[in-house]
Structures are given as structure tokens and as C-alpha cells.
Design a protein around this motif. Structure first.
Motif, PDB file in Angstrom:
ATOM      1  N   ASP A 297       0.757  -1.334   0.059  1.00 16.19           N
ATOM      2  CA  ASP A 297      -0.117   0.117  -0.187  1.00 16.19           C
ATOM      3  C   ASP A 297       0.850   1.286   0.225  1.00 16.19           C
ATOM      4  OD1 ASP A 297      -2.645  -1.205   0.298  1.00 16.19           O
ATOM      5  OD2 ASP A 297      -1.643  -1.998   2.142  1.00 16.19           O
ATOM      6  N   LEU A 298       2.177   1.325   0.279  1.00 17.11           N
ATOM      7  CA  LEU A 298       3.110   2.315   0.351  1.00 17.11           C
ATOM      8  C   LEU A 298       3.541   2.712  -1.194  1.00 17.11           C
ATOM      9  CD1 LEU A 298       4.212   3.706   2.759  1.00 17.11           C
ATOM     10  CD2 LEU A 298       6.132   2.355   2.652  1.00 17.11           C
ATOM     11  N   ASP A 299       2.612   2.972  -1.719  1.00 16.88           N
ATOM     12  CA  ASP A 299       2.913   3.275  -3.291  1.00 16.88           C
ATOM     13  C   ASP A 299       3.079   4.896  -3.661  1.00 16.88           C
ATOM     14  OD1 ASP A 299       0.465   4.146  -2.956  1.00 16.88           O
ATOM     15  OD2 ASP A 299      -0.479   2.560  -4.476  1.00 16.88           O
ATOM     16  N   GLY A 300       3.419   5.231  -4.899  1.00 18.84           N
ATOM     17  CA  GLY A 300       3.624   6.429  -5.154  1.00 18.84           C
ATOM     18  C   GLY A 300       2.248   7.380  -5.066  1.00 18.84           C
ATOM     19  N   GLU A 301       1.198   6.854  -5.220  1.00 17.71           N
ATOM     20  CA  GLU A 301       0.062   7.595  -4.991  1.00 17.71           C
ATOM     21  C   GLU A 301      -0.296   8.047  -3.447  1.00 17.71           C
ATOM     22  OE1 GLU A 301      -4.810   7.052  -5.289  1.00 17.71           O
ATOM     23  OE2 GLU A 301      -3.580   5.925  -6.603  1.00 17.71           O
ATOM     24  N   LEU A 302       0.040   6.980  -2.576  1.00 14.83           N
ATOM     25  CA  LEU A 302       0.121   7.322  -1.240  1.00 14.83           C
ATOM     26  C   LEU A 302       1.095   8.461  -0.622  1.00 14.83           C
ATOM     27  CD1 LEU A 302      -1.130   6.960   1.371  1.00 14.83           C
ATOM     28  CD2 LEU A 302       0.331   5.150   1.818  1.00 14.83           C
ATOM     29  N   PHE A 303       2.436   8.300  -1.204  1.00 14.16           N
ATOM     30  CA  PHE A 303       3.401   9.191  -1.057  1.00 14.16           C
ATOM     31  C   PHE A 303       2.923  10.727  -1.554  1.00 14.16           C
ATOM     32  CE2 PHE A 303       6.448   5.632  -0.346  1.00 14.16           C
ATOM     33  CZ  PHE A 303       7.001   6.064   0.774  1.00 14.16           C
ATOM     34  N   ALA A 304       2.166  10.642  -2.469  1.00 10.08           N
ATOM     35  CA  ALA A 304       1.847  11.997  -3.094  1.00 10.08           C
ATOM     36  C   ALA A 304       0.917  12.637  -2.162  1.00 10.08           C
ATOM     37  CB  ALA A 304       1.378  11.916  -4.659  1.00 10.08           C
ATOM     38  N   ARG A 305       0.045  11.740  -1.710  1.00 13.07           N
ATOM     39  CA  ARG A 305      -1.076  12.170  -0.765  1.00 13.07           C
ATOM     40  C   ARG A 305      -0.623  12.724   0.426  1.00 13.07           C
ATOM     41  NH1 ARG A 305      -6.086   9.052   2.179  1.00 13.07           N
ATOM     42  NH2 ARG A 305      -7.033  10.906   3.072  1.00 13.07           N
ATOM     43  N   MET A 306       0.578  11.991   1.195  1.00 13.46           N
ATOM     44  CA  MET A 306       1.067  12.484   2.341  1.00 13.46           C
ATOM     45  C   MET A 306       1.823  13.772   2.068  1.00 13.46           C
ATOM     46  SD  MET A 306       2.625   9.081   4.127  1.00 13.46           S
ATOM     47  CE  MET A 306       3.261   8.104   2.890  1.00 13.46           C
ATOM     48  N   ARG A 307       2.450  14.247   0.914  1.00 10.02           N
ATOM     49  CA  ARG A 307       3.105  15.436   0.952  1.00 10.02           C
ATOM     50  C   ARG A 307       2.180  16.399   0.552  1.00 10.02           C
ATOM     51  NH1 ARG A 307       6.519  12.242  -2.505  1.00 10.02           N
ATOM     52  NH2 ARG A 307       5.336  12.731  -4.064  1.00 10.02           N
ATOM     53  N   ALA A 308       0.834  16.044  -0.113  1.00  7.92           N
ATOM     54  CA  ALA A 308      -0.182  17.144  -0.604  1.00  7.92           C
ATOM     55  C   ALA A 308      -0.707  17.411   0.935  1.00  7.92           C
ATOM     56  CB  ALA A 308      -1.072  16.598  -1.431  1.00  7.92           C
ATOM     57  N   GLU A 309      -1.159  16.698   1.925  1.00 10.94           N
ATOM     58  CA  GLU A 309      -1.814  16.879   2.836  1.00 10.94           C
ATOM     59  C   GLU A 309      -1.191  17.109   4.242  1.00 10.94           C
ATOM     60  OE1 GLU A 309      -5.305  14.412   3.536  1.00 10.94           O
ATOM     61  OE2 GLU A 309      -5.539  13.888   1.568  1.00 10.94           O
TER      62      GLU A 309
ATOM     63  N   GLY B 113       4.964  11.911   8.641  1.00 14.29           N
ATOM     64  CA  GLY B 113       5.610  10.401   8.812  1.00 14.29           C
ATOM     65  C   GLY B 113       4.347   9.301   8.493  1.00 14.29           C
ATOM     66  N   PHE B 114       4.909   8.211   8.605  1.00 14.15           N
ATOM     67  CA  PHE B 114       4.073   6.909   8.356  1.00 14.15           C
ATOM     68  C   PHE B 114       4.624   5.769   9.321  1.00 14.15           C
ATOM     69  CE2 PHE B 114       7.034   6.729   5.099  1.00 14.15           C
ATOM     70  CZ  PHE B 114       7.806   5.290   5.077  1.00 14.15           C
ATOM     71  N   CYS B 115       3.864   4.836   9.629  1.00 13.88           N
ATOM     72  CA  CYS B 115       4.369   3.610   9.994  1.00 13.88           C
ATOM     73  C   CYS B 115       3.713   2.131   9.234  1.00 13.88           C
ATOM     74  CB  CYS B 115       3.695   3.337  11.596  1.00 13.88           C
ATOM     75  SG  CYS B 115       4.369   4.590  12.706  1.00 13.88           S
ATOM     76  N   VAL B 116       4.476   1.382   9.198  1.00 13.21           N
ATOM     77  CA  VAL B 116       3.937   0.288   8.062  1.00 13.21           C
ATOM     78  C   VAL B 116       4.495  -1.309   8.326  1.00 13.21           C
ATOM     79  CG1 VAL B 116       5.904   0.703   6.390  1.00 13.21           C
ATOM     80  CG2 VAL B 116       3.791  -0.545   5.463  1.00 13.21           C
ATOM     81  N   THR B 117       3.760  -2.086   8.229  1.00 11.00           N
ATOM     82  CA  THR B 117       4.106  -3.454   8.495  1.00 11.00           C
ATOM     83  C   THR B 117       4.671  -3.844   7.145  1.00 11.00           C
ATOM     84  OG1 THR B 117       1.855  -4.336   8.270  1.00 11.00           O
ATOM     85  CG2 THR B 117       2.508  -3.928  10.470  1.00 11.00           C
ATOM     86  N   THR B 118       5.906  -4.403   6.946  1.00 11.33           N
ATOM     87  CA  THR B 118       6.542  -4.839   5.884  1.00 11.33           C
ATOM     88  C   THR B 118       6.234  -6.405   5.809  1.00 11.33           C
ATOM     89  OG1 THR B 118       8.340  -5.018   6.973  1.00 11.33           O
ATOM     90  CG2 THR B 118       8.203  -2.985   5.401  1.00 11.33           C
ATOM     91  N   HIS B 119       5.916  -6.941   6.806  1.00 13.62           N
ATOM     92  CA  HIS B 119       5.777  -8.427   7.092  1.00 13.62           C
ATOM     93  C   HIS B 119       4.671  -8.732   7.699  1.00 13.62           C
ATOM     94  CE1 HIS B 119       9.937  -7.890   5.779  1.00 13.62           C
ATOM     95  NE2 HIS B 119      10.151  -9.548   5.309  1.00 13.62           N
ATOM     96  N   PRO B 120       3.430  -8.577   7.197  1.00 11.27           N
ATOM     97  CA  PRO B 120       2.270  -8.856   8.050  1.00 11.27           C
ATOM     98  C   PRO B 120       1.887 -10.167   8.667  1.00 11.27           C
ATOM     99  CG  PRO B 120       1.825  -7.731   6.159  1.00 11.27           C
ATOM    100  CD  PRO B 120       3.064  -8.104   5.993  1.00 11.27           C
ATOM    101  N   ASP B 121       2.671 -11.249   7.973  1.00  8.54           N
ATOM    102  CA  ASP B 121       2.547 -12.434   8.608  1.00  8.54           C
ATOM    103  C   ASP B 121       3.789 -12.865   9.692  1.00  8.54           C
ATOM    104  OD1 ASP B 121       4.479 -12.331   6.529  1.00  8.54           O
ATOM    105  OD2 ASP B 121       4.311 -14.378   5.766  1.00  8.54           O
ATOM    106  N   ARG B 122       4.543 -11.934   9.874  1.00  6.57           N
ATOM    107  CA  ARG B 122       5.582 -12.359  10.726  1.00  6.57           C
ATOM    108  C   ARG B 122       5.767 -11.306  11.896  1.00  6.57           C
ATOM    109  NH1 ARG B 122       9.987 -15.491   8.353  1.00  6.57           N
ATOM    110  NH2 ARG B 122      10.571 -15.629  10.616  1.00  6.57           N
ATOM    111  N   HIS B 123       5.963 -11.858  13.321  1.00  6.42           N
ATOM    112  CA  HIS B 123       5.911 -11.172  14.426  1.00  6.42           C
ATOM    113  C   HIS B 123       7.119 -11.061  14.929  1.00  6.42           C
ATOM    114  CE1 HIS B 123       1.521 -10.905  14.559  1.00  6.42           C
ATOM    115  NE2 HIS B 123       1.434 -11.831  13.879  1.00  6.42           N
TER     116      HIS B 123
END
Length: 629
Positions: A147-159, A163-173
Motif C-alpha cells: 500500500d506504500l505506493d507513489g499515490e500514497l506518498f503524493a497524498r502524504m506530501r499534499a496533505e 510520517g508513517f508506520c507500516v508493516t512490511t511483513h504482516p505475517d511475521r511477528h
């Protein structure tokens, strides 16, 4: 220290066995253990300290002319299209729900902080990525890296998100993955575990804020490149081989690529004890940009390139834990050379770990494979058409811990590290001592290697272009034989090997039905494509030069399958030879890479290159398709 004389190809088994015995796996593991302590971001004080450590170890190994070259880390200086990293050294970071204990901390949690994060110290509201509106300065919670794509980065800059927090390995704890931001993004990012993201979501539902501290040192620094050479070998002779390993990546990054750095040091120690006719060069540098800076400087100085190169990237994996075999990635098809055959022969000559009950068959418990050229590491810089140095890579894939906090010292297998170092050192020793009869033996070895590749094209096969590939492999073998003239190979031997390959081609071609040999009819020919970008191909720079529509198309392709898209892009770019039109470029790229490229995809990519000014079209006439008979 007593110098050893290499037996060369007269006794390849003896050569490889002797070098394998000389590799000190315990010493290499000590070096890996030290390297994983450094945060080796490309423009950081950590990589500078790691470079000094490697230089000291290279001198201890007996290598000569050890030097730490210093290049700018200013984010502006460029070598061709490769831009220097910006100075960025993280000192610490943490994120907590206001009033609560730290939830995410760095460096206690490796890989938690996104590279090139902006400095901050304050409180911020939370927001969910899917929400239609975010509060100013929000820390955005992103469910997955996809979900951390170019469209989301553009929106973060525009709004105005902070910063952000993201899970890169949703299946790993137990592990988080690497994140990298553009140096000028103005954002910070955290790679978090699933339960940490859940806690932040709960806080967001309660309307709570977070306290974020990111402490960064951006004091101008240096980008180090460590170079060395073997003490023996004529200084007036061009380097026989370059052995390279990238030095960067955040701590711990044990296999990617502390293991490669240590394997190159081990290879250097083994070769420093041997009498060589030609020197072997060693280069440890930040990935891609380091070799670009080094080669740019080398070429500007008018110095000769090495005869070949071996790149060591992710070479120490414990195969059972990490999940992948040792992979020998061939030097590209457009650079015919004996390097592939020599490296493979050294792999086959490794001492077996075990034998069958009768003792007749090797029964190793480790595995290895070969793949066509991909170019996802430093060997791509050397092997690019603009440079022209044949380069083979040793590595492992897949690796379930790659680019994550779980790439730790316990995932490194000393025996695998030793094997990889021995292969690289042995291949370099063969080339560094070759001449006369040894060159003749390389020619014979190359013919056997080419014959195996040609025979693999035999029908029945589910590979429609097999016959075209057979012919290309024959031409590769013939052209590779000619490179041995520089090593004083006998013309009589070279002629005999060429005759053998020609005869084999005739025999194998007879295996196809007559109707498959029908000539391809002429077709209207499009404009020839010519490279217009300077230096080696750089996908990231191409994406930066593309217009917004093409840039977004690139990003979508990377999201679908990053590895396949990168390999396809490299194959297409390297198949632009100044004479082929778009359809020929796509066909040759598919033949050489083994990737079944759809013409529509290939032509869309090439159109984007043309639109970015990286490719020029030159009007051509009508011609038959090439290389199909």
C-alpha cells in the motif's frame, strides 16, 4: 609468508581444493560478526567506520596498495546517472503513544527506522491510510508495504503528513523489513511489527496522539570505496579479475552483505599467498553508486579495466534456514567470454562434503544453480554495454530473511561462506595465472560448457525459441573462444574448438523438423533504437527522468512483481545495441534473459525510455528478423 604456485587448469581440482583449504572460515565469521555492528547506510559515519575496518583487514590479509578512496556524500555529485548519497547518520529514534512507554525504538529494533527519514521531535495525531481526510501533521498507519505506493506518498506530501508506520511483513511477528525514502521527502518512516501497528490503530481509534523523536546527523561526510590488489602480479599488466562486494546496508545485514565483504577478504588472503602473473583487484563499495564512482574515476584516468569480475552478494546463507541455493548468475550474453565457464568449473571442482556408499558419486548436502544475467547488484555496473567487463555474480536466492531485521549472524553458515570465497578466489587464480597451455585448457573447458548449453536446447521442449537460443549460444561460444587470444591461446586449439562447436550445431539443428527451419519472412522494420543515456543503465534514474504517466506505470509494475520487472527492464535496456528496432530488442531480451516478455510490455517500456530521452530512434529500412536461424 611462503608463496604458493597455482597449478592452474592443469589440475583444477587441486587448485580449488588447495584454495578451499586456505580459506579461514573462522576468521571470516569473525569479520562478519564485527561488520554487523555497523549501520552501513551509504552516506553515514557507520559505513565510513566499516570501510576503515575492511581496509585494516585487507592489510592484515596481505593485500597491497590498500586505500580508502573518498567520494562526496552530498546528494548532488553524479557519476553518469548515479547520484552520490546524501549524508545521513541516524543517532536514535523512538515512537510512543503519549503518556506511554516507547513502542518502537531504534537502534534497539534494527531496521525500524526508514533510511533518509527526516529529523523530528514532537507530538502528532494518528491517521489510517484509507481515511478520506487526515489531520495536519498526521502519522499515517499503512497496513502493508504494497500500500506504500507513489499515490500514497503524493497524498502524504499534499496533505502535510509528517510520517508513517507500516508493516512490511504482516505475517511475521519477529522481523521488520527495510524501508528507504528519497533524501528530500521530508517524511520519517517506521517499519513496525503487526502487533505494534495494531496498538497504534487502537490509539488512533481512541483519538490519542504519538510522541516521535528522530535524531539525525547530516554533517557532510564521505562515501568510502575500499580498494586493494594482490601483492604478486605485474603492476604493468591489467588486472586479471576484480572481486567485489558491496559494503552497505543497515545493521545487522549479516548475509546482505557482511558475508560477501568477508568472503572477498578471505579470497584476498588466499590469493595474497600465491604467485600470480597478473594482479587481482578487490573493491568494497556502497552498492551501485560506489562502483559507478570508482569505474568513472578509473575510465577518466585512462586505466585499463580488469579482464573479468566476480561479485559476491549474499554468499554466506545457511541454505536450510534461509531457503535458497548458491546461485551462479552468468555474465550477460552480449559479452561473450570464458568467465562463466571458469566460475562454473570451479564450483564443480569444490571438495565434496560426502560421497556415496561406493565412493563413486559426490553426495553434497548443499545445492547450487545457474541463472541468466539479471544485474540486480554491482556486477551490473561492470557488465553494462557502456563498460564491457564480463562479470559473474555469486549469491543466494530465495532468502526469507533478506532486507529484514532477521538477517542476523546466526543465518550465516561458515561452510557456505568458505565455499563462496574459494570459488571466487579460484576463478581469479585461473585467470591471473593463465597463459599458453593454460589458455588452451580454458578453451577446451569453454567448449564443453558451451556444448552443455547448446544441448540443453534440444527438443522436445516447451521453450518455443529454443532453436534461436541454440544458434545464439553457438555464436556466444565462438566469440568467447576469441577472447583467449589475449592469453596466448594456440590458434590451432582455438580452431579445433570452433570446429567442434560448428559440428555440434549442425548435429543438433537436425533434431528439428524441416518446417521449423523455414526462414522468417521479411517484415516492415521500425526505427533502430540507440542508447542516449550516459554510462551504465540505472532504472531509478530512468524513473526519475520519465514523465508522470510513465513514472506511475513503472511504479505499478514494481508493485506487481519487483524482481521480474527489474530483470525485464535490465534485459530490455541492455538489448539496445544501436541496430535493432523495438521488436528485435524485445525478442533478444527474452532470448537472453529467459523471461517470456510480451511484445506489448516490451514496447511500452521502450516507449517510456524514448519519452524520457534515454533512447533515440533512427529510421531504418526493411530487414528480416535476426538471429532466428
Amino acid at each position: 609468508m611462503t608463496e604458493k604456485t597455482s597449478p592452474g587448469l592443469a589440475d583444477l581440482t587441486g587448485l580449488v581444493g588447495g584454495i578451499h583449504q586456505d580459506i579461514d572460515a573462522r576468521e571470516a565469521m569473525r569479520q562478519v560478526a564485527r561488520l554487523v555492528e555497523f549501520d552501513r547506510y551509504q552516506g553515514s559515519s557507520g559505513i565510513a567506520a566499516a570501510a576503515d575496518f575492511v581496509a585494516d583487514e585487507a592489510e592484515r590479509a596481505g593485500l597491497a596498495d590498500v586505500e580508502v578512496l573518498s567520494f562526496p556524500a552530498d546528494g548532488r555529485t553524479a557519476w553518469w546517472t548515479f547520484t552520490a548519497p546524501a549524508a545521513w547518520t541516524p543517532r536514535g529514534a523512538h515512537l510512543s503513544v503519549v503518556g506511554g512507554p516507547p513502542l518502537v525504538t531504534y537502534p534497539a529494533q534494527p531496521y525500524a527506522l526508514a533510511a533518509n527519514s527526516a529529523a523530528t521531535d514532537g507530538r502528532a495525531p494518528l491517521a489510517v491510510a484509507q481515511d478520506p481526510k487526515w489531520p495536519p501533521g498526521a502519522v499515517v498507519l499503512v497496513p502493508s508495504a504494497a500500500d506504500l505506493d507513489g499515490e500514497l506518498f503524493a497524498r502524504m506530501r499534499a496533505e502535510g503528513a509528517s510520517g508513517f508506520c507500516v508493516t512490511t511483513h504482516p505475517d511475521r511477528h519477529d522481523q521488520v523489513g527495510r524501508l528507504e525514502l528519497p533524501a528530500t521527502s521530508g517524511l520519517f518512516g517506521f517499519s513496525v511489527l503487526p502487533d505494534q501497528l495494531d496498538e497504534l490503530r487502537n490509539a488512533e481509534r481512541r483519538g490519542e496522539r504519538v510522541r516521535v523523536v528522530v535524531d539525525i546527523d547530516t554533517t557532510p561526510g564521505r562515501m568510502p570505496v575500499v580498494v586493494a590488489r594482490t601483492p604478486s602480479g605485474s603492476r604493468s599488466a591489467p588486472d586479471a579479475c576484480l572481486i567485489g562486494a558491496h559494503l552497505c546496508h543497515p545493521a545487522p545485514s549479516a548475509n546482505d552483505n557482511a558475508s560477501g565483504v568477508a568472503a572477498a577478504l578471505a579470497a584476498g588472503r588466499a590469493l595474497a599467498r600465491r604467485s600470480l602473473r597478473r594482479p587481482v583487484r578487490f573493491v568494497w563499495a556502497p552498492e551501485f553508486v560506489g562502483p559507478a564512482a570508482y569505474l568513472h574515476q578509473t575510465i577518466e584516468a585512462g586505466l585499463p579495466l580488469p579482464a573479468m569480475a566476480v561479485n559476491l552478494d549474499m554468499v554466506g546463507e545457511d541454505q536450510r534456514r534461509c531457503g535458497g541455493p548458491l546461485v551462479v548468475e552468468h555474465s550477460p550474453e552480449y559479452l561473450p567470454h570464458f568467465a562463466n565457464a571458469v566460475v562454473e568449473a570451479c564450483v564443480r571442482a569444490l571438495p565434496p562434503a560426502a560421497r556415496s556408499y561406493s565412493g563413486v558419486v559426490d553426495c553434497d548436502v548443499w545445492a547450487w544453480r545457474t541463472t541468466p544475467f539479471v544485474g540486480a547488484s554491482d556486477h551490473a555496473i561492470l557488465a553494462d554495454r557502456s563498460i564491457g567487463c564480463p562479470a559473474v555474480q555469486l549469491g543466494h536466492w530465495p532468502d526469507r530473511f533478506n532486507h529484514s531485521s532477521a538477517d542476523t549472524l546466526d543465518k550465516v553458515d561458515p561452510a557456505e561462506l568458505r565455499r563462496s570465497a574459494a570459488i571466487a578466489a579460484s576463478a581469479a587464480a585461473v585467470v591471473a595465472t593463465a597463459g599458453g597451455r593454460d589458455a588452451d585448457r580454458i578453451a577446451e573447458l569453454l567448449t564443453r560448457w558451451t556444448a552443455r548449453r547448446m544441448t540443453a536446447c534440444l527438443p522436445p521442449t516447451d521453450d518455443p525459441p529454443a532453436r534461436a537460443r541454440l544458434t545464439r549460444r553457438r555464436h556466444y561460444g565462438l566469440d568467447a573462444l576469441s577472447t583467449l587470444r589475449a592469453f596466448d591461446a594456440s590458434e590451432r586449439v582455438l580452431d579445433r574448438q570452433a570446429t567442434l562447436l560448428d559440428g555440434l550445431h549442425r548435429t543438433l539443428s537436425a533434431a528439428w523438423d524441416d518446417d521449423t527451419a523455414t526462414a522468417v519472412p521479411d517484415r516492415p522494420r521500425g526505427p533502430s533504437l540507440r542508447r542516449a543515456w550516459p554510462g551504465p543503465f540505472n532504472l531509478r534514474a530512468l524513473m526519475g527522468a520519465a514523465d508522470e504517466k510513465d513514472h506511475q506505470w513503472f511504479l505499478r509494475q514494481l508493485t506487481v512483481d519487483r524482481g521480474r520487472f527489474y530483470a525485464s527492464a535490465m534485459a530490455l535496456a541492455q538489448s539496445i545495441d544501436g541496430t535493432a528496432d523495438a521488436r528485435d530488442v524485445v525478442r533478444v531480451a527474452a532470448l537472453d534473459s529467459g523471461i517470456p516478455l510480451e511484445p506489448e510490455f516490451g514496447e511500452r517500456f521502450l516507449a517510456a525510455m524514448t519519452g524520457a530521452g534515454w533512447v533515440h530512434e533512427v529510421t531504418a529500412g526493411t530487414a528480416p528478423e535476426r538471429g532466428t536461424s
